[in-house]
Design an enzyme around this catalytic site. Sequence first.
Site, PDB file in Angstrom:
ATOM      1  N   GLY A 189       1.285   1.704   2.258  1.00 33.84           N
ATOM      2  CA  GLY A 189       0.910   1.343   3.617  1.00 33.84           C
ATOM      3  C   GLY A 189      -0.525   0.871   3.688  1.00 33.84           C
ATOM      4  O   GLY A 189      -0.828  -0.146   4.317  1.00 33.84           O
ATOM      5  N   ALA A 190      -1.420   1.600   3.040  1.00 31.29           N
ATOM      6  CA  ALA A 190      -2.836   1.246   3.029  1.00 31.29           C
ATOM      7  C   ALA A 190      -3.524   2.129   1.999  1.00 31.29           C
ATOM      8  O   ALA A 190      -2.932   3.070   1.470  1.00 31.29           O
ATOM      9  CB  ALA A 190      -3.463   1.436   4.411  1.00 31.29           C
ATOM     10  N   MET A 191      -4.794   1.805   1.709  1.00 25.00           N
ATOM     11  CA  MET A 191      -5.544   2.563   0.709  1.00 25.00           C
ATOM     12  C   MET A 191      -6.970   2.765   1.174  1.00 25.00           C
ATOM     13  O   MET A 191      -7.612   1.840   1.652  1.00 25.00           O
ATOM     14  CB  MET A 191      -5.512   1.809  -0.630  1.00 25.00           C
ATOM     15  CG  MET A 191      -6.259   2.515  -1.736  1.00 25.00           C
ATOM     16  SD  MET A 191      -5.583   4.171  -2.042  1.00 25.00           S
ATOM     17  CE  MET A 191      -7.010   4.986  -2.741  1.00 25.00           C
ATOM     18  N   GLU A 192      -7.461   3.999   0.997  1.00 25.79           N
ATOM     19  CA  GLU A 192      -8.703   4.439   1.609  1.00 25.79           C
ATOM     20  C   GLU A 192      -9.940   4.225   0.762  1.00 25.79           C
ATOM     21  O   GLU A 192     -10.955   4.905   0.947  1.00 25.79           O
ATOM     22  CB  GLU A 192      -8.598   5.930   1.951  1.00 25.79           C
ATOM     23  CG  GLU A 192      -8.551   6.871   0.734  1.00 25.79           C
ATOM     24  CD  GLU A 192      -7.149   7.197   0.244  1.00 25.79           C
ATOM     25  OE1 GLU A 192      -6.988   8.184  -0.493  1.00 25.79           O
ATOM     26  OE2 GLU A 192      -6.224   6.458   0.605  1.00 25.79           O
ATOM     27  N   ASN A 193      -9.954   3.277  -0.169  1.00 27.29           N
ATOM     28  CA  ASN A 193     -11.116   3.056  -1.020  1.00 27.29           C
ATOM     29  C   ASN A 193     -12.420   3.110  -0.223  1.00 27.29           C
ATOM     30  O   ASN A 193     -12.522   2.546   0.864  1.00 27.29           O
ATOM     31  CB  ASN A 193     -11.028   1.677  -1.682  1.00 27.29           C
ATOM     32  CG  ASN A 193      -9.634   1.329  -2.121  1.00 27.29           C
ATOM     33  OD1 ASN A 193      -9.088   1.930  -3.021  1.00 27.29           O
ATOM     34  ND2 ASN A 193      -9.038   0.346  -1.453  1.00 27.29           N
ATOM     35  N   GLU A 228      -4.874   3.725  -6.790  1.00 28.25           N
ATOM     36  CA  GLU A 228      -4.269   5.056  -6.681  1.00 28.25           C
ATOM     37  C   GLU A 228      -2.799   4.971  -7.061  1.00 28.25           C
ATOM     38  O   GLU A 228      -2.100   4.064  -6.597  1.00 28.25           O
ATOM     39  CB  GLU A 228      -4.397   5.601  -5.260  1.00 28.25           C
ATOM     40  CG  GLU A 228      -3.936   7.045  -5.155  1.00 28.25           C
ATOM     41  CD  GLU A 228      -4.109   7.644  -3.744  1.00 28.25           C
ATOM     42  OE1 GLU A 228      -3.635   8.770  -3.547  1.00 28.25           O
ATOM     43  OE2 GLU A 228      -4.695   6.990  -2.877  1.00 28.25           O
ATOM     44  N   GLU A 263      -3.747  14.460   1.395  1.00 26.59           N
ATOM     45  CA  GLU A 263      -2.789  13.761   2.252  1.00 26.59           C
ATOM     46  C   GLU A 263      -2.301  14.639   3.410  1.00 26.59           C
ATOM     47  O   GLU A 263      -2.235  14.199   4.551  1.00 26.59           O
ATOM     48  CB  GLU A 263      -1.609  13.253   1.430  1.00 26.59           C
ATOM     49  CG  GLU A 263      -1.972  12.168   0.423  1.00 26.59           C
ATOM     50  CD  GLU A 263      -2.586  10.946   1.050  1.00 26.59           C
ATOM     51  OE1 GLU A 263      -2.515  10.763   2.285  1.00 26.59           O
ATOM     52  OE2 GLU A 263      -3.174  10.136   0.296  1.00 26.59           O
ATOM     53  N   HIS A 318      -9.687   9.680   5.717  1.00 27.69           N
ATOM     54  CA  HIS A 318      -9.795   9.967   4.283  1.00 27.69           C
ATOM     55  C   HIS A 318     -11.241   9.879   3.795  1.00 27.69           C
ATOM     56  O   HIS A 318     -11.562  10.417   2.724  1.00 27.69           O
ATOM     57  CB  HIS A 318      -8.949   8.981   3.476  1.00 27.69           C
ATOM     58  CG  HIS A 318      -7.580   9.480   3.149  1.00 27.69           C
ATOM     59  ND1 HIS A 318      -7.340  10.742   2.661  1.00 27.69           N
ATOM     60  CD2 HIS A 318      -6.358   8.864   3.197  1.00 27.69           C
ATOM     61  CE1 HIS A 318      -6.038  10.891   2.437  1.00 27.69           C
ATOM     62  NE2 HIS A 318      -5.421   9.779   2.763  1.00 27.69           N
ATOM     63  N   GLU A 360      -6.546   6.248   7.225  1.00 30.80           N
ATOM     64  CA  GLU A 360      -7.380   5.787   6.106  1.00 30.80           C
ATOM     65  C   GLU A 360      -8.853   6.070   6.385  1.00 30.80           C
ATOM     66  O   GLU A 360      -9.601   6.411   5.458  1.00 30.80           O
ATOM     67  CB  GLU A 360      -7.154   4.301   5.847  1.00 30.80           C
ATOM     68  CG  GLU A 360      -5.707   3.923   5.577  1.00 30.80           C
ATOM     69  CD  GLU A 360      -5.019   4.780   4.519  1.00 30.80           C
ATOM     70  OE1 GLU A 360      -5.685   5.193   3.549  1.00 30.80           O
ATOM     71  OE2 GLU A 360      -3.816   5.050   4.660  1.00 30.80           O
TER      72      GLU A 360
END
Length: 877
Positions: free
Chosen positions: A266-270, A126, A325, A306, A303
């Site tokens: 911070g983090a990623m919601e894959n 992203e 978001e 999401h 996350e």
Amino acid sequence: MGKPVIYLDDYKVPAWRMETVKLSFDLDPQLTTVHACLTLSQDPAQEDVELSLDGENIELVELRVDGRLLEFDEYCVDERGLCIPGMRGKVVIDTCSRIRPSENSAMLGVYLSGGTEKGFLLSQCEAEGFRHVTWSIDRPDVLARYEVTLRADRARFPVLLAGGNPAGSGELADGRHWARFVDPQPKPAYLFALVAGQLDAIEDVHVTAEGRRVRLLIWADAAVVERCRHAMACLKAAMVWDEQNYGRNYQLDVFHVVATDDFTMGAMENTGLNIFNSRYLLADPLHATDDDYRHVLAVVAHEYFHNWTGNRITCRDWFQLCLKEGLTVYREQEFVSDEASRTLRRIEDVRILWRAQFSEDAGPLAHPVRPSSYTEINNFYTATVYEKGAEIVRMLATHLGKDGFRRGMDLYFDRHDGEAVTVEDFLAALGDANGCDLSAWLVWYTEAGTPMLEVSEKYDPLERRFELSVIQHRPATETQATARPIPLAAALFDDEGKPLALHREDVSPTSVESVLLLDGFAATFRFEQVPSKPILSLLRGFSAPVRIARDQDWGSLATLVGHDSDSFNRWLAGDALALRCFLAAMDGDPSAGGARDAWLTSLLAAFDTPDLDPATLAEMLTLADEATLSDALSSFDPDAVHEARTQLEVTMARRLESALLERYRTLAPASLEGMQAAAQARRRLRNRCLALLCRADEKHHALACSHYDDAVCLSDKLAALICLVHGADQRSEQRLKEFAAQYSAATTVMDKWFSVQATIPHRDTLHRVDALTRHEAFLWNKPNKIHALVLGFALRNPLAFHRQDGLGYRFAGDAICRVDKIMPQVAARLATAFAIWPRVEPQRRQLMRLEMQRIQRSTPLSTDLADILSRSLAAST
């Protein structure tokens, strides 16, 4: 050649869509081979549009169409993509390409985390990172089903993970192995993820409300994986909360979470494979503060949420970033409020809103929550998109009520699951579910700036009528003459702080709070049967992201501090009193004593309020930072702001010294054990008392030393260390050495060690920070180190950053140029420290402008950094 400007009004539906994406990776840090098989179909209405695939920093090896190998003259490839002329209808595109993860310092696409020998491979896609992995249509409104096969050396990469459900694994020749994953839910390319490396896991199981068993695994380096237990508990709590509050169940069979020190976000919601910056995942009492524990709770939940608000329902285009978001931040805020302290979370959110978003709205980087154009989408992951986006959702939830908002969300999920949508779709679902038209709320998304409300009050003792008049002033950045709907939560109190029943047609006679909707540029709200002139508590819970111009007397504010039934507004009233004292000090107003006495007297009374949460009292004893205070000034001298705030804090500390010491001693260590919310709240108050005592008199540094030595958790140890280091105690250097020796192997804690020193409120801190960039624990290619030391200095130490000789600016400028060659997104974030330049006094204003121009002349500049600089410098003074 820079990126072109992208405009929302130019949006067109995709001419080509990817139906399925089959990926096969032969993983190697130096050279990874990627085979991609894309099944694509053309929009019949756009038969004249040639097939173009996005791709950057990829070496194309082979290209086939429907199985036929294409010759070099049958396609065109450049630095931005791959064009294949003559494609029509439905085609299957096979590509073989190569990427070099170990050379990918920008951390966008597939890259190496850690050293070459022991590090692991992971991805971040992203917003537009997938085009750095393979050739594809990399836009959020193109959803496809993904099948991913990973192959690697088993000894080097024993763990192989990708998004979706596991679909097989096995052994290969020469010590290699493979694993396959299939995601049944169509998704955009930005949600692709892979991880491969030497990792350990903790495991648990969640049984959904539908009765499905989901395996939960959190992966990290073996040395720290046990510090993920809190994160696992947070994940399970978030899954239950989403089922109970929104009816949302997780649909995959497994949920993986991975920790890494090398992550620019911070983090990623894959889907099915969340990747986290380790500082938002690792937590135990000896290595994480109470704030860290709450951040882990918040980010893990964010996350996970999401999964529905962002993944299953995603964005039509990147202009709709605020939709996923803002909505998810709101859901996260409500979850944390339910799990911990609602008042504390709301105060923290509003502090961030004031410090980051209001100042962004007032500066050269101002933009609507949904921008109308962008050059670099990476630069729009901002406080406006996240925090203000969440505030809009909160206003809608307030306006519709709890049941109405739930109805709207249910319809939104049912109507749009598996789709890429817009803000208009979201508003339509909420409105249709409640039989109302919410199109007027769109202006909150399309216009920049913070509205100013002019508030006046009138009481008629004969008619016993109270009138509240509100005028809405448009922000200077607003381009349309459109009033924003603004919900104003209000209550009335008598002189003794007792709540009054509200007699209005739209509320129950027994109600003591009403939500007034300002749906035009001006309105008057009337309350009947009011026995005496009331004290108005307005904007309760901060019901709208607005500024208020209001002439409220000190005594009324002091009454609210002591008696308001809304704990947030108790804090808000105290903050308003403190701000008046600060502004009076800046103006040299000799009559400031009345406001100061009212403020301090109300704080003393708060110590004796039994129903006041300790965390709320701690926040009432915490002055706004210099950036927030200076936001009330049209132009300011950073030195003068620092001096006024310091004197105000010292005055407060000395006046409250006895009460602070008594409360500190009352909060015995035995009552502070554990990581439950109540224990954290008591620690927060005890540590705030210690900080103010050290402000009141240096003799209390001895107390800080004992506090440090007796600490059984990092929160207490770090609080004492800050008191000693920022108070220039002679024992502080030894304590810093002891701290570094104890935590040298804990990278997340060493980041705090850097931050403590970066924020020492002294002009000469610059020299210390410069020296620390050569410390063995500091690395220029680690985002967390840059954030802790360099960004901590530039954004959280205005006294040192704004040195009159400009050396603070030069240091930051040199750092920006250096980091831009490694991590452009981090460099762009650093450059936002200069966005305040139009509002500082003339000498520093010129120095900041010159420094930005110097950075701008550096070549080559990333598009991320060039975009921030050009927008910042375009501002007028």
